[in-house]
Design a protein around this motif. Structure first.
Motif, PDB file in Angstrom:
ATOM      1  N   PRO A 166       0.876  -1.316  -0.127  1.00 21.60           N
ATOM      2  CA  PRO A 166       0.022   0.031  -0.064  1.00 21.60           C
ATOM      3  C   PRO A 166       0.861   1.526   0.272  1.00 21.60           C
ATOM      4  O   PRO A 166      -0.107   1.850   0.065  1.00 21.60           O
ATOM      5  CB  PRO A 166      -0.987  -0.221   0.922  1.00 21.60           C
ATOM      6  N   ASP A 170      -4.405   0.517  -4.932  1.00 17.95           N
ATOM      7  CA  ASP A 170      -5.054   0.350  -4.657  1.00 17.95           C
ATOM      8  C   ASP A 170      -5.465  -1.292  -4.381  1.00 17.95           C
ATOM      9  O   ASP A 170      -6.054  -1.938  -4.957  1.00 17.95           O
ATOM     10  CB  ASP A 170      -6.423   0.464  -4.179  1.00 17.95           C
ATOM     11  N   ASP A 213      -4.735  -5.380  -2.110  1.00 20.08           N
ATOM     12  CA  ASP A 213      -4.298  -5.706  -0.443  1.00 20.08           C
ATOM     13  C   ASP A 213      -3.165  -7.073  -0.747  1.00 20.08           C
ATOM     14  O   ASP A 213      -3.247  -7.717  -1.427  1.00 20.08           O
ATOM     15  CB  ASP A 213      -5.450  -6.525  -0.644  1.00 20.08           C
ATOM     16  N   ASP A 270      -3.487 -10.797   0.030  1.00 19.12           N
ATOM     17  CA  ASP A 270      -3.811 -11.258  -1.183  1.00 19.12           C
ATOM     18  C   ASP A 270      -3.315 -11.775  -2.472  1.00 19.12           C
ATOM     19  O   ASP A 270      -3.630 -11.497  -3.219  1.00 19.12           O
ATOM     20  CB  ASP A 270      -5.585 -10.787  -1.209  1.00 19.12           C
TER      21      ASP A 270
END
Length: 421
Positions: free
Chosen positions: A32, A45, A47, A50
């Motif tokens: 991030p 953007d 994660d 993930d």
């Protein structure tokens, strides 16, 4: 290349800065990221822990290389998913990353590979902990088996404190009780493609919060590179690196390959130079923080070339990395209350004035906001990094710069690299 760097700390900012400095003109993305990284790369953007999200983003945006900064995405299996889809990634898969994720796994691999390390006992109950503490005696060394953000280790003469530390982590699993090893510590990074390794220049970091190595353990309060005192014992830094490569890095990499879990990425060897020889304290499966902040600014070989070669299995075609003769010193500015209960949200001032000091740049660790409206968002807020022709000048520059930064209640160590002058 289009390169995606995963992470949000000063280590990742150091990686971005090293990649940005290359003449190739890469397109740099970060997730991030933080307020400092946002000035040197495009924040995206996604994660970072993930695997499916990271892989999908890399495919959709034609990313050429993914560089994993922190340990959490590795343990989550992000690198595995990327490799399965044919995307070059610098970072080991979940199984190999257990070298950091589990102290017990690391000890087993070292034993099988014949790598020198301290004696240790795996304890799962309070009684087993107590027995192991009595077996090894003081100073007591207790380590959480899993990830603990640099705070899972205690070294103390106080048996009750050692027992209490173990009890903190036992609900989550076993702990490791180790014999105490005495001597100077060294951090040495190895790039690996699963078969070949290439060493970077050694560094030394400072784990304790306060001057004189007092106070609690932290994620690291400063570091410096190179280590000229290695020559006293090994003849030269190069001979030390060669010794550790042959006795530590290659045996571990070969053992992991034999077990079907090749290690592709950054093998961090935390070493201690005991009277009986070099011993491994721990392994990490990614670049160290804050050591990266002093090693990469001295690297003259293009970092992207090394990372891509490791990610694509062609590291044997690359010569040994080269480093400038400059000295690098970094000092961490930490929030009030760090490491126990850092106070966040306070304003930062004077960063432009600090960066104006000759040879100095700022690596952001936990910042948010824009322009001059920055606030601290974590315990370790930023790294002041100074380069100089010698230790005296590098230290003077670092401390002059950190003196220009304002953060209510902040603290930093004043003795980083002081003994090397």
């Amino acid at each position: 290349m289009k390169i995606l760097v995963l992470g949000s700390g000063a280590r990742e900012h150091a990686l971005v800065l090293a990649l940005r400095s290359e003449e190739a003109g890469h397109e740099l993305l970060a997730a991030p990221g933080n307020a400092g990284i946002a000035r040197d790369a495009t924040l995206v953007d996604v994660d970072m822990v993930d695997p499916v999200a990271v892989t999908g983003f890399a495919i959709e945006n034609a990313v050429d290389l993914v560089v994993v900064g922190p340990e959490a995405p590795l343990i989550a299996g992000v690198a595995d998913e990327l490799r399965e889809r044919g995307i070059p990634v610098f970072g080991p898969g979940r199984a190999a990353a257990q070298l950091e994720g589990s102290k017990a796994f690391a000890k087993r691999i070292m034993s099988a590979a014949g790598v020198p390390t301290g004696r240790a006992t795996h304890a799962r109950t309070r009684d087993e902990v107590a027995a192991a503490l009595d077996e090894f005696g003081a100073p007591y060394v207790v380590k959480a088996d899993g990830l603990a953000a640099g705070k899972g280790v205690i070294v103390t003469e106080d048996r009750a404190a050692a027992l209490a530390h173990a009890e903190t982590y036992l609900p989550s699993g076993a702990v490791l009780i180790e014999e105490f090893l005495s001597g100077p510590e060294v951090s040495l990074f190895f790039l690996s493609d699963g078969d070949t390794v290439r060493a970077l220049s050694p560094a030394q970091d400072f784990k304790r919060a306060l001057d004189g190595d007092a106070g609690p353990n932290t994620g690291g309060m400063g570091a410096y590179s190179p280590l000229p005192w290695l020559a006293e014992q090994f003849g030269s830094e190069a001979e030390f690196v060669a010794h550790v490569t042959e006795t530590v890095a290659l045996p571990v990499i070969r053992r992991l390959d034999e077990e079907g879990t090749p290690f592709i990425g950054l093998l961090y060897a935390g070493l201690i130079l005991t009277p009986a020889g070099v011993r491994v304290i721990e392994f990490n499966a990614r670049f160290g923080d804050p050591e990266t902040q002093v090693v990469l600014p001295r690297l003259t070989t293009p970092l992207s070339r090394l990372l891509l070669a490791a990610a694509t299995g062609t590291l044997e075609d690359e010569p040994e990395p080269e480093f400038a003769d400059d000295v690098a010193v970094t000092v961490v500015l930490a929030s009030e209350g760090y490491p126990e209960k850092p106070i966040t949200g306070r304003a930062l001032t004077g960063l432009a004035e600090a960066a104006a000091v000759e040879g100095v740049h700022i690596a952001h660790a936990a910042t948010a906001g824009e322009g001059d409206g920055l606030v601290a968002t974590g315990g370790r807020v930023l790294n002041v990094v100074a380069l100089g022709p010698d230790f005296r000048s590098a230290r003077e520059r670092a401390y002059e710069a950190i003196g220009r930064i304002g953060l209510e209640g902040a603290h930093h160590r004043t003795d980083i690299a002081a003994r090397v002058e």
